[in-house]
Design a protein around this motif. Structure first.
Motif, PDB file in Angstrom:
ATOM      1  N   SER A  56       6.612   4.746   0.992  1.00  0.00           N
ATOM      2  CA  SER A  56       7.451   5.607   0.180  1.00  0.00           C
ATOM      3  C   SER A  56       7.447   7.033   0.704  1.00  0.00           C
ATOM      4  N   ILE A  57       8.586   7.705   0.620  1.00  0.00           N
ATOM      5  CA  ILE A  57       8.652   9.117   0.968  1.00  0.00           C
ATOM      6  C   ILE A  57       9.015   9.970  -0.251  1.00  0.00           C
ATOM      7  N   THR A  58       9.202   9.312  -1.397  1.00  0.00           N
ATOM      8  CA  THR A  58       9.663  10.039  -2.579  1.00  0.00           C
ATOM      9  C   THR A  58       8.552  10.811  -3.275  1.00  0.00           C
ATOM     10  N   GLY A  59       7.294  10.419  -3.036  1.00  0.00           N
ATOM     11  CA  GLY A  59       6.184  11.089  -3.701  1.00  0.00           C
ATOM     12  C   GLY A  59       5.806  10.394  -4.993  1.00  0.00           C
ATOM     13  N   PRO A  60       4.556  10.535  -5.407  1.00  0.00           N
ATOM     14  CA  PRO A  60       4.052   9.778  -6.556  1.00  0.00           C
ATOM     15  C   PRO A  60       4.638  10.194  -7.896  1.00  0.00           C
ATOM     16  N   TRP A  61       5.136  11.402  -8.000  1.00  0.00           N
ATOM     17  CA  TRP A  61       5.533  11.894  -9.315  1.00  0.00           C
ATOM     18  C   TRP A  61       6.931  11.475  -9.728  1.00  0.00           C
ATOM     19  N   THR A  62       7.703  10.919  -8.795  1.00  0.00           N
ATOM     20  CA  THR A  62       9.055  10.486  -9.155  1.00  0.00           C
ATOM     21  C   THR A  62       9.058   9.191  -9.951  1.00  0.00           C
ATOM     22  N   GLY A  63       8.067   8.345  -9.677  1.00  0.00           N
ATOM     23  CA  GLY A  63       8.008   7.048 -10.346  1.00  0.00           C
ATOM     24  C   GLY A  63       8.986   6.022  -9.808  1.00  0.00           C
ATOM     25  N   LEU A  64       9.790   6.401  -8.793  1.00  0.00           N
ATOM     26  CA  LEU A  64      10.851   5.512  -8.305  1.00  0.00           C
ATOM     27  C   LEU A  64      10.316   4.254  -7.662  1.00  0.00           C
ATOM     28  N   ASP A  65       9.339   4.404  -6.777  1.00  0.00           N
ATOM     29  CA  ASP A  65       8.831   3.229  -6.065  1.00  0.00           C
ATOM     30  C   ASP A  65       7.307   3.194  -6.038  1.00  0.00           C
ATOM     31  N   ASN A  66       6.692   3.729  -7.082  1.00  0.00           N
ATOM     32  CA  ASN A  66       5.247   3.623  -7.218  1.00  0.00           C
ATOM     33  C   ASN A  66       4.850   2.169  -7.468  1.00  0.00           C
ATOM     34  N   VAL A  67       3.671   1.823  -7.012  1.00  0.00           N
ATOM     35  CA  VAL A  67       3.121   0.498  -7.331  1.00  0.00           C
ATOM     36  C   VAL A  67       2.891   0.413  -8.836  1.00  0.00           C
ATOM     37  N   VAL A  68       2.286   1.467  -9.388  1.00  0.00           N
ATOM     38  CA  VAL A  68       2.054   1.584 -10.834  1.00  0.00           C
ATOM     39  C   VAL A  68       2.421   2.997 -11.230  1.00  0.00           C
TER      40      VAL A  68
ATOM     41  N   THR B 246       1.347  -7.894 -12.574  1.00  0.00           N
ATOM     42  CA  THR B 246       0.851  -8.140 -11.220  1.00  0.00           C
ATOM     43  C   THR B 246       1.746  -7.402 -10.221  1.00  0.00           C
ATOM     44  N   PRO B 247       1.657  -6.071 -10.188  1.00  0.00           N
ATOM     45  CA  PRO B 247       2.494  -5.312  -9.248  1.00  0.00           C
ATOM     46  C   PRO B 247       2.098  -5.582  -7.797  1.00  0.00           C
ATOM     47  N   ASP B 248       3.056  -5.402  -6.905  1.00  0.00           N
ATOM     48  CA  ASP B 248       2.847  -5.611  -5.480  1.00  0.00           C
ATOM     49  C   ASP B 248       2.439  -4.287  -4.841  1.00  0.00           C
ATOM     50  N   ALA B 249       1.225  -4.225  -4.305  1.00  0.00           N
ATOM     51  CA  ALA B 249       0.680  -2.979  -3.769  1.00  0.00           C
ATOM     52  C   ALA B 249       1.295  -2.580  -2.435  1.00  0.00           C
ATOM     53  N   VAL B 250       1.998  -3.498  -1.756  1.00  0.00           N
ATOM     54  CA  VAL B 250       2.576  -3.173  -0.448  1.00  0.00           C
ATOM     55  C   VAL B 250       4.097  -3.341  -0.450  1.00  0.00           C
ATOM     56  N   ALA B 251       4.696  -3.290  -1.626  1.00  0.00           N
ATOM     57  CA  ALA B 251       6.145  -3.396  -1.729  1.00  0.00           C
ATOM     58  C   ALA B 251       6.796  -2.065  -1.370  1.00  0.00           C
ATOM     59  N   ASN B 252       8.047  -2.128  -0.975  1.00  0.00           N
ATOM     60  CA  ASN B 252       8.861  -0.927  -0.806  1.00  0.00           C
ATOM     61  C   ASN B 252      10.145  -1.139  -1.593  1.00  0.00           C
ATOM     62  N   LYS B 253      10.210  -0.547  -2.780  1.00  0.00           N
ATOM     63  CA  LYS B 253      11.333  -0.795  -3.683  1.00  0.00           C
ATOM     64  C   LYS B 253      12.580  -0.011  -3.283  1.00  0.00           C
ATOM     65  N   VAL B 254      12.380   1.141  -2.643  1.00  0.00           N
ATOM     66  CA  VAL B 254      13.507   1.981  -2.214  1.00  0.00           C
ATOM     67  C   VAL B 254      13.330   2.243  -0.721  1.00  0.00           C
ATOM     68  N   PHE B 255      13.735   1.279   0.102  1.00  0.00           N
ATOM     69  CA  PHE B 255      13.484   1.348   1.539  1.00  0.00           C
ATOM     70  C   PHE B 255      14.464   2.290   2.231  1.00  0.00           C
ATOM     71  N   VAL B 256      13.933   3.227   3.013  1.00  0.00           N
ATOM     72  CA  VAL B 256      14.743   4.148   3.805  1.00  0.00           C
ATOM     73  C   VAL B 256      14.509   3.821   5.279  1.00  0.00           C
ATOM     74  N   PRO B 257      15.472   3.183   5.952  1.00  0.00           N
ATOM     75  CA  PRO B 257      15.286   2.808   7.365  1.00  0.00           C
ATOM     76  C   PRO B 257      14.927   4.001   8.235  1.00  0.00           C
ATOM     77  N   TYR B 258      14.113   3.736   9.239  1.00  0.00           N
ATOM     78  CA  TYR B 258      13.662   4.711  10.239  1.00  0.00           C
ATOM     79  C   TYR B 258      12.668   5.732   9.685  1.00  0.00           C
ATOM     80  N   LEU B 259      12.467   5.751   8.382  1.00  0.00           N
ATOM     81  CA  LEU B 259      11.525   6.704   7.789  1.00  0.00           C
ATOM     82  C   LEU B 259      10.329   6.009   7.162  1.00  0.00           C
ATOM     83  N   GLU B 260      10.505   4.763   6.752  1.00  0.00           N
ATOM     84  CA  GLU B 260       9.449   4.045   6.053  1.00  0.00           C
ATOM     85  C   GLU B 260       9.276   2.645   6.628  1.00  0.00           C
ATOM     86  N   GLU B 261       8.145   2.023   6.272  1.00  0.00           N
ATOM     87  CA  GLU B 261       7.924   0.629   6.598  1.00  0.00           C
ATOM     88  C   GLU B 261       8.599  -0.250   5.551  1.00  0.00           C
TER      89      GLU B 261
END
Length: 204
Positions: free
Chosen positions: A116-128, A140-155
């Motif tokens: 994630s590049i949004t930061g923890p305080w947005t809540g957009l793609d936090n694990v919890v 049972t949240p997914d600890a390695v998910a990327n809910k808002v994927f930004v190509p070339y910037l994130e995994e």
């Protein structure tokens, strides 16, 4: 040639023919090739460092705690998801608890730095995000998910073999502006299980 000689000659000729026919059944070309094959299963091996994410004493309502930890794929197979399972037990020192201590300990965020590049305080793609331990027990949240994927910037989501993700988590003993004296001297033991799941089968 007499009849006996002719008869003997015929029998001998017939026997020779039979022996040639019989022997002919073994007279053929042959070529053999052997195939040696192997099926070797891969491994799923998730490591967690540190294994004890938090160990804190003398907390009071309003206190918060930040901690970092790493999930690493030490196996040979890619991991599609890592499901977080929450369990906890409460020791009620005075035996006077009316409410669940786990409802007063909140995970303000669990943020995966690598996903994630949004930061923890947005809540957009936090694990919890803004969830109490009591609420997490049913999730049972997914600890390695990327809910808002930004190509070339994130995994992308998941954890490839040999890769690791760094996560940050913030806990808070929530101050609810009410009498919370029942929790004085109490303790809560939290167990987090990170369950690594394989990727889907594919053509090899």
């Amino acid at each position: 040639m007499g009849i006996k000689q002719k008869l003997a000659m015929g029998i001998a000729t017939g026997a020779l023919a039979v022996s040639m026919i019989g022997g002919g059944t073994y007279a053929y070309f042959n070529d053999v090739e052997t195939s040696t094959n192997t099926f070797a299963a891969g491994t799923l091996d998730l490591s967690l460092k540190p294994e004890t994410i938090i160990d804190v004493k003398n907390i009071k309502p309003g206190d918060w705690m930040n901690r970092d930890f790493t999930l690493k794929n030490d196996g040979t197979l890619d991991i599609s998801k890592v499901l977080l399972k929450t369990e906890y037990s409460v020791t009620d020192k005075n035996g006077d608890n009316v409410e669940n201590f786990g409802s007063h300990i909140r995970v303000n965020f669990m943020w995966n730095h690598d996903k994630s590049i949004t930061g923890p305080w947005t809540g957009l793609d936090n694990v919890v995000y803004q969830t109490t331990l009591a609420e997490l027990q049913g999730m049972t949240p997914d600890a390695v998910a990327n809910k808002v994927f930004v190509p070339y910037l994130e995994e992308k989501g998941g954890l490839k073999a040999g890769n690791s993700d760094t996560l940050s988590v913030q806990f808070e003993f929530v101050e609810n502006d009410k009498d919370q004296n029942e929790f004085q001297g109490d303790s809560l033991e939290l167990k987090w299980t990170f369950d690594a799941q394989q990727t889907k089968g594919e053509k090899k």
